[in-house]
Design a protein around this motif. Structure first.
Motif, PDB file in Angstrom:
ATOM      1  N   LYS A   5       0.846  -1.187   0.000  1.00  0.00           N
ATOM      2  CA  LYS A   5       0.000   0.000   0.000  1.00  0.00           C
ATOM      3  C   LYS A   5       0.883   1.238   0.000  1.00  0.00           C
ATOM      4  O   LYS A   5       1.793   1.365   0.808  1.00  0.00           O
ATOM      5  CB  LYS A   5      -0.922   0.015   1.217  1.00  0.00           C
ATOM      6  N   SER A   8      -3.430   6.046   1.059  1.00  0.00           N
ATOM      7  CA  SER A   8      -4.768   5.869   1.592  1.00  0.00           C
ATOM      8  C   SER A   8      -5.308   7.260   1.866  1.00  0.00           C
ATOM      9  O   SER A   8      -4.719   8.022   2.635  1.00  0.00           O
ATOM     10  CB  SER A   8      -4.723   5.050   2.887  1.00  0.00           C
ATOM     11  N   GLU A  11     -10.512  10.223  -2.607  1.00  0.00           N
ATOM     12  CA  GLU A  11     -10.573   9.666  -3.964  1.00  0.00           C
ATOM     13  C   GLU A  11      -9.882  10.567  -4.987  1.00  0.00           C
ATOM     14  O   GLU A  11      -9.141  10.081  -5.838  1.00  0.00           O
ATOM     15  CB  GLU A  11     -12.032   9.455  -4.354  1.00  0.00           C
ATOM     16  N   VAL A  29      -3.070  -0.719  -8.395  1.00  0.00           N
ATOM     17  CA  VAL A  29      -4.308  -1.395  -8.023  1.00  0.00           C
ATOM     18  C   VAL A  29      -5.044  -0.485  -7.046  1.00  0.00           C
ATOM     19  O   VAL A  29      -4.445   0.029  -6.088  1.00  0.00           O
ATOM     20  CB  VAL A  29      -4.025  -2.764  -7.364  1.00  0.00           C
ATOM     21  N   ILE A  30      -6.350  -0.291  -7.302  1.00  0.00           N
ATOM     22  CA  ILE A  30      -7.171   0.586  -6.464  1.00  0.00           C
ATOM     23  C   ILE A  30      -8.148  -0.258  -5.655  1.00  0.00           C
ATOM     24  O   ILE A  30      -8.778  -1.163  -6.189  1.00  0.00           O
ATOM     25  CB  ILE A  30      -7.982   1.571  -7.322  1.00  0.00           C
ATOM     26  N   ARG A  31      -8.278   0.063  -4.385  1.00  0.00           N
ATOM     27  CA  ARG A  31      -9.310  -0.538  -3.537  1.00  0.00           C
ATOM     28  C   ARG A  31     -10.066   0.613  -2.887  1.00  0.00           C
ATOM     29  O   ARG A  31      -9.492   1.401  -2.151  1.00  0.00           O
ATOM     30  CB  ARG A  31      -8.707  -1.426  -2.468  1.00  0.00           C
ATOM     31  N   ASP A  32     -11.372   0.695  -3.204  1.00  0.00           N
ATOM     32  CA  ASP A  32     -12.128   1.808  -2.636  1.00  0.00           C
ATOM     33  C   ASP A  32     -13.165   1.391  -1.602  1.00  0.00           C
ATOM     34  O   ASP A  32     -13.738   2.230  -0.937  1.00  0.00           O
ATOM     35  CB  ASP A  32     -12.779   2.655  -3.728  1.00  0.00           C
ATOM     36  N   ASN A  33     -13.425   0.095  -1.450  1.00  0.00           N
ATOM     37  CA  ASN A  33     -14.363  -0.401  -0.439  1.00  0.00           C
ATOM     38  C   ASN A  33     -15.692   0.335  -0.446  1.00  0.00           C
ATOM     39  O   ASN A  33     -16.321   0.514   0.582  1.00  0.00           O
ATOM     40  CB  ASN A  33     -13.746  -0.328   0.961  1.00  0.00           C
ATOM     41  N   ASN A  34     -16.111   0.771  -1.611  1.00  0.00           N
ATOM     42  CA  ASN A  34     -17.368   1.505  -1.739  1.00  0.00           C
ATOM     43  C   ASN A  34     -18.511   0.511  -1.839  1.00  0.00           C
ATOM     44  O   ASN A  34     -18.582  -0.270  -2.777  1.00  0.00           O
ATOM     45  CB  ASN A  34     -17.322   2.401  -2.978  1.00  0.00           C
ATOM     46  N   GLN A  35     -19.413   0.550  -0.890  1.00  0.00           N
ATOM     47  CA  GLN A  35     -20.560  -0.350  -0.868  1.00  0.00           C
ATOM     48  C   GLN A  35     -21.794   0.276  -1.513  1.00  0.00           C
ATOM     49  O   GLN A  35     -22.857  -0.330  -1.529  1.00  0.00           O
ATOM     50  CB  GLN A  35     -20.885  -0.746   0.579  1.00  0.00           C
ATOM     51  N   VAL A  48      -9.766   5.733  -0.167  1.00  0.00           N
ATOM     52  CA  VAL A  48      -9.355   4.945  -1.321  1.00  0.00           C
ATOM     53  C   VAL A  48      -7.899   4.558  -1.089  1.00  0.00           C
ATOM     54  O   VAL A  48      -7.089   5.371  -0.638  1.00  0.00           O
ATOM     55  CB  VAL A  48      -9.501   5.768  -2.620  1.00  0.00           C
ATOM     56  N   GLU A  49      -7.563   3.311  -1.373  1.00  0.00           N
ATOM     57  CA  GLU A  49      -6.202   2.825  -1.176  1.00  0.00           C
ATOM     58  C   GLU A  49      -5.575   2.471  -2.514  1.00  0.00           C
ATOM     59  O   GLU A  49      -6.247   1.916  -3.385  1.00  0.00           O
ATOM     60  CB  GLU A  49      -6.208   1.590  -0.271  1.00  0.00           C
TER      61      GLU A  49
END
Length: 71
Positions: A5, A8, A11, A29-35, A48-49
């Motif tokens: 990582k 963090s 966005e 690589v993007i990880r946004d954990n947006n539900q 956003v990570e």
């Protein structure tokens, strides 16, 4: 070798850094954990990570540091 990582946060900043890294030919690589797509009634402000491959860190570090100094 795996992913590490490198960022963090908000966005807009994540995508700005992603663009700079991709200009330097570094895959991100993007990880946004947006539900919100799963449960539209839930609005979260999770950071956003951004992740890169460990082997790219040496090449990415100057870009990351320049970005951090610019914000």
């Amino acid at each position: 070798m795996g992913l590490i990582k490198i960022f963090s946060g908000e966005e807009i900043l994540a995508f700005a850094l992603k663009e700079k890294l991709e200009e330097a030919n570094i895959n991100v690589v993007i990880r946004d954990n947006n539900q919100a797509n799963v449960l539209p009634s839930i609005q979260t402000n999770k950071p956003v990570e951004l992740f890169i491959q460990e082997i790219d860190y040496g090449k990415a570090n100057p870009v990351i540091e320049e970005f951090r100094l610019s914000i």
